[in-house]
Design a protein around this motif. Structure first.
Motif, PDB file in Angstrom:
ATOM      1  N   ASP A 240     -10.984  -2.386  -0.979  1.00  0.00           N
ATOM      2  CA  ASP A 240     -11.193  -2.245  -2.420  1.00  0.00           C
ATOM      3  C   ASP A 240     -10.260  -3.193  -3.164  1.00  0.00           C
ATOM      4  O   ASP A 240      -9.041  -3.004  -3.176  1.00  0.00           O
ATOM      5  CB  ASP A 240     -10.934  -0.793  -2.840  1.00  0.00           C
TER       6      ASP A 240
ATOM      7  N   THR B 145       2.046   2.871  -3.538  1.00  0.00           N
ATOM      8  CA  THR B 145       1.140   3.718  -4.310  1.00  0.00           C
ATOM      9  C   THR B 145       0.487   4.798  -3.462  1.00  0.00           C
ATOM     10  O   THR B 145      -0.330   5.573  -3.965  1.00  0.00           O
ATOM     11  CB  THR B 145       0.035   2.856  -4.952  1.00  0.00           C
TER      12      THR B 145
ATOM     13  N   ALA C  62      -1.849  -1.921  -5.986  1.00  0.00           N
ATOM     14  CA  ALA C  62      -0.727  -1.736  -5.076  1.00  0.00           C
ATOM     15  C   ALA C  62       0.248  -2.902  -5.161  1.00  0.00           C
ATOM     16  O   ALA C  62       1.466  -2.710  -5.248  1.00  0.00           O
ATOM     17  CB  ALA C  62      -1.236  -1.571  -3.647  1.00  0.00           C
TER      18      ALA C  62
ATOM     19  N   ASP D 227      -8.038   1.182   2.749  1.00  0.00           N
ATOM     20  CA  ASP D 227      -8.545   1.092   1.378  1.00  0.00           C
ATOM     21  C   ASP D 227      -7.983  -0.134   0.661  1.00  0.00           C
ATOM     22  O   ASP D 227      -8.645  -0.714  -0.208  1.00  0.00           O
ATOM     23  CB  ASP D 227      -8.177   2.348   0.593  1.00  0.00           C
ATOM     24  N   TRP D 228      -6.756  -0.494   0.992  1.00  0.00           N
ATOM     25  CA  TRP D 228      -6.126  -1.675   0.386  1.00  0.00           C
ATOM     26  C   TRP D 228      -6.997  -2.912   0.611  1.00  0.00           C
ATOM     27  O   TRP D 228      -7.191  -3.725  -0.293  1.00  0.00           O
ATOM     28  CB  TRP D 228      -4.738  -1.865   0.997  1.00  0.00           C
TER      29      TRP D 228
ATOM     30  N   ILE E 191      -1.678   4.283  -1.171  1.00  0.00           N
ATOM     31  CA  ILE E 191      -3.026   3.855  -0.813  1.00  0.00           C
ATOM     32  C   ILE E 191      -3.054   3.559   0.684  1.00  0.00           C
ATOM     33  O   ILE E 191      -2.141   2.922   1.214  1.00  0.00           O
ATOM     34  CB  ILE E 191      -3.409   2.589  -1.608  1.00  0.00           C
ATOM     35  N   SER E 192      -4.092   4.005   1.365  1.00  0.00           N
ATOM     36  CA  SER E 192      -4.177   3.698   2.789  1.00  0.00           C
ATOM     37  C   SER E 192      -4.382   2.201   2.965  1.00  0.00           C
ATOM     38  O   SER E 192      -4.967   1.529   2.104  1.00  0.00           O
ATOM     39  CB  SER E 192      -5.338   4.458   3.440  1.00  0.00           C
TER      40      SER E 192
ATOM     41  N   SER F 114       0.828  -1.214   0.000  1.00  0.00           N
ATOM     42  CA  SER F 114       0.000   0.000   0.000  1.00  0.00           C
ATOM     43  C   SER F 114       0.859   1.260   0.000  1.00  0.00           C
ATOM     44  O   SER F 114       0.471   2.280  -0.570  1.00  0.00           O
ATOM     45  CB  SER F 114      -0.955  -0.007   1.205  1.00  0.00           C
TER      46      SER F 114
ATOM     47  N   LYS G 235      -7.868  -1.556  -5.791  1.00  0.00           N
ATOM     48  CA  LYS G 235      -6.722  -0.877  -5.204  1.00  0.00           C
ATOM     49  C   LYS G 235      -5.724  -1.885  -4.638  1.00  0.00           C
ATOM     50  O   LYS G 235      -4.505  -1.686  -4.713  1.00  0.00           O
ATOM     51  CB  LYS G 235      -7.181   0.084  -4.112  1.00  0.00           C
ATOM     52  N   CYS G 236      -6.244  -2.974  -4.089  1.00  0.00           N
ATOM     53  CA  CYS G 236      -5.390  -4.036  -3.562  1.00  0.00           C
ATOM     54  C   CYS G 236      -4.522  -4.625  -4.674  1.00  0.00           C
ATOM     55  O   CYS G 236      -3.309  -4.812  -4.509  1.00  0.00           O
ATOM     56  CB  CYS G 236      -6.278  -5.114  -2.936  1.00  0.00           C
TER      57      CYS G 236
END
Length: 358
Positions: free
Chosen positions: A47, A37, A54, A43-44, A39-40, A34, A50-51
């Protein structure tokens, strides 16, 4: 040094019983990716797209061989109607259970096994997003299909569940049976959608470790459901499975050996034991047929220097790289999300320095 194989070629070589140019590196870098990128971590996990993004970015940045996957140790509670919290808070590293769907034995009877023919249950919605992205690129579809024991221990309150093993074994088996059925439904869904031959499902968890239950309890409460799941994987045509017996499971190893013997499966396991299990013990038990993984203690990536980690990883590589059916360098559990990128680079540099076959 010039790398003559690409990461996919290197993995294909090991999984097909061939010798790659160097040992593959599987850092088990999940939440860590995470930060690549921005990405929190919450959120990883919340979502699946997004997972995937990342993990795929981290793969390309570092050049390791790990395929993106989705899962976490507390999976099961949400799928059966409980509630989880995503790790948005300081110091949180993975989703955790906010509300158990089973608090009393009577609750087990009310549980309905999730039906994957309707809306996908819980986290499997996100796992499916990630699987779709992997399939588009020809990457293995890696989905969580166990363990029934660990999932049952978070669907119910963990301390209550462990007490039921002794005081209410019939109730414990009833819960385990329903959890096992959920995982089988997941296998059927993903195998039908993406092709069993394209799957690399993963199984394993910490709750069946010998720090919590004895090997005798493992035989009674964990093994039968593990065998049922893996027999189903065999029957639908899955060719390889990632197994992660987390924490100290040394006394359970005879049961893992028995699993292959009783199934008569021709497929290949990738064994990733915790750092409590020496590589030589893995080779003795599984090296004749399966891939074994080096299992660096994850905490060392937070405490040791880059230089020391290269040597620690190098020693593990030298112990395992000539295992008859293949070896990969890995962390013994998830790579720490807050570790510095240079600490992961130490694994790749150790593979180049110590793990060359040419």
């Amino acid at each position: 040094m010039t790398q003559r194989m690409t990461p996919p070629e290197r993995m294909m070589a090991v999984m097909s019983g061939q010798r790659p140019d160097r040992v593959p590196v599987i850092p088990f870098a999940l939440g860590y990716s995470s930060k690549i990128t921005g990405i929190s971590l919450g959120d990883w996990y919340a979502d699946g797209d997004k997972c995937f993004e990342a993990q795929f970015a981290s793969m390309r940045l570092h050049g390791y061989e790990e395929t993106p996957m989705y899962g976490y140790a507390s999976m099961g509670a949400l799928e059966f109607g409980g509630e989880i919290e995503y790790p948005y808070g300081k110091g949180q590293g993975a989703p955790f259970v906010k509300k158990h769907p089973v608090n009393e034995i009577e609750d087990i009877e009310k549980l309905e096994v999730p039906d994957f023919n309707k809306e996908l249950p819980g986290a499997y919605k996100q796992a499916d997003k990630l699987a779709s992205r992997c399939a588009e690129l020809g990457l293995p579809v890696s989905v969580q299909v166990g363990s029934s024991f660990t999932a049952a221990s978070v669907i119910a309150n963990t301390s209550e569940f462990v007490s039921w093993l002794i005081m209410e074994p019939k109730a414990a088996h009833s819960l385990l049976d329903k959890v096992c059925s959920m995982f089988i439904n997941a296998i059927d869904y993903f195998a039908e959608k993406y092709g069993a031959e394209n799957m690399l499902p993963f199984d394993g968890g910490p709750s069946e470790s010998n720090t919590l239950i004895s090997a005798e309890m493992f035989a009674e409460f964990a093994y039968p459901y593990m065998k049922r799941i893996h027999t189903h994987l065999k029957d639908v045509g899955v060719n390889s499975v990632l197994m992660h017996p987390c924490s100290d499971q040394n006394k359970n190893i005879p049961h893992y050996v028995k699993l292959r013997e009783e199934m008569g499966w021709a497929g290949k396991y990738v064994w990733l034991f915790g750092p409590e299990t020496p590589v030589k013990d893995q080779i003795k038990a599984f090296g004749g047929h399966d891939v074994v993984c080096g299992n660096i203690n994850p905490s060392l990536f937070l405490t040791e220097s880059y230089e020391d980690l290269v040597e620690i990883c190098g020693q593990n590589i030298l112990e395992g790289m000539h295992s008859p059916s293949g070896y990969m360098l890995a962390a013994g559990c998830e790579f720490p999300p807050n570790a510095e990128p240079i600490k992961l680079m130490a694994m790749l540099d150790a593979a180049e320095k110590y793990g060359r076959y040419e």
